[in-house]
Scaffold this active site. Structure first.
Site, PDB file in Angstrom:
ATOM      1  N   THR A  98     -39.386 -30.827  11.143  1.00 58.17           N
ATOM      2  CA  THR A  98     -40.366 -29.785  10.848  1.00 58.17           C
ATOM      3  C   THR A  98     -40.581 -28.970  12.117  1.00 58.17           C
ATOM      4  OG1 THR A  98     -41.429 -31.128   9.153  1.00 58.17           O
ATOM      5  CG2 THR A  98     -42.724 -29.316  10.075  1.00 58.17           C
ATOM      6  N   LYS A 173     -41.989 -24.874   4.344  1.00 51.50           N
ATOM      7  CA  LYS A 173     -42.611 -26.162   4.690  1.00 51.50           C
ATOM      8  C   LYS A 173     -43.956 -25.938   5.382  1.00 51.50           C
ATOM      9  CE  LYS A 173     -43.232 -30.518   5.967  1.00 51.50           C
ATOM     10  NZ  LYS A 173     -42.429 -31.530   6.541  1.00 51.50           N
TER      11      LYS A 173
END
Length: 174
Positions: A98, A173
């Protein structure tokens, strides 16, 4: 597809079960982690231990990075012994960490200098879905690259969403 040689860099809370699913699916797998003892469960499943990111990338058709911090993924890919140093033309690097879309674009730019392809593919889910292979994978990059590696991603996730160009997976995300 199972002959596609995969290098997996980062065997933490999420990376270890993701790599386990690849090993169980029969993909030839070389793994590396900064803490070498984290490789042991995968070695028992038949994975090969890598000496470092560059060496892993040099022997792989597909390299996957899954580390916890943006500076760590940059070190693992762009550092002196980073995956980029060993990346071969025609191979694919998928960052499943991420990170920001800007970081994904930076990595993609570096990867293309090696005539290789890049996908950002962060995951939605926790350790349980990672173990079960039911993660949601948000992919940014060329659709042709995604199709080339879809079976690999499917071994780790139940839902694969193509979000758009490089950085779009990371943006979705976040």
């Amino acid at each position: 597809m199972s002959s596609l040689r995969i290098g997996f860099l980062g065997l933490g809370t999420m990376g270890a079960p993701m790599a386990m699913n690849l090993a169980k699916a029969g993909f030839p797998l070389t793994v590396w982690n900064r803490t070498a003892s984290k490789m042991e469960p995968l070695l028992r499943l038949g994975a090969k231990a890598g000496k470092g990111p560059a060496q892993v990338a040099a022997e792989a058709d597909l390299v996957i990075t899954m580390v916890s911090q943006p500076q760590d993924v940059e070190a693992v890919v762009l550092g002196p012994d980073g995956a980029l140093a060993g990346l071969r033309a025609g191979s694919v690097l998928i960052d499943m960490s991420t990170v920001s879309p800007a970081t994904s674009r930076k990595l993609a730019g570096a990867v293309t200098t090696k005539q290789a392809e890049f996908l950002d593919a962060p995951v939605v889910g926790s350790k349980g879905p990672a173990i079960e292979g039911t993660l949601v994978i948000l992919v940014g990059g060329l659709p042709t690259t995604l199709e080339r590696v879809r079976a690999v991603l499917a071994a780790m996730g139940k839902t694969i969403i193509h979000a758009g160009q490089v950085g779009a997976g990371s943006a979705l995300k976040l």
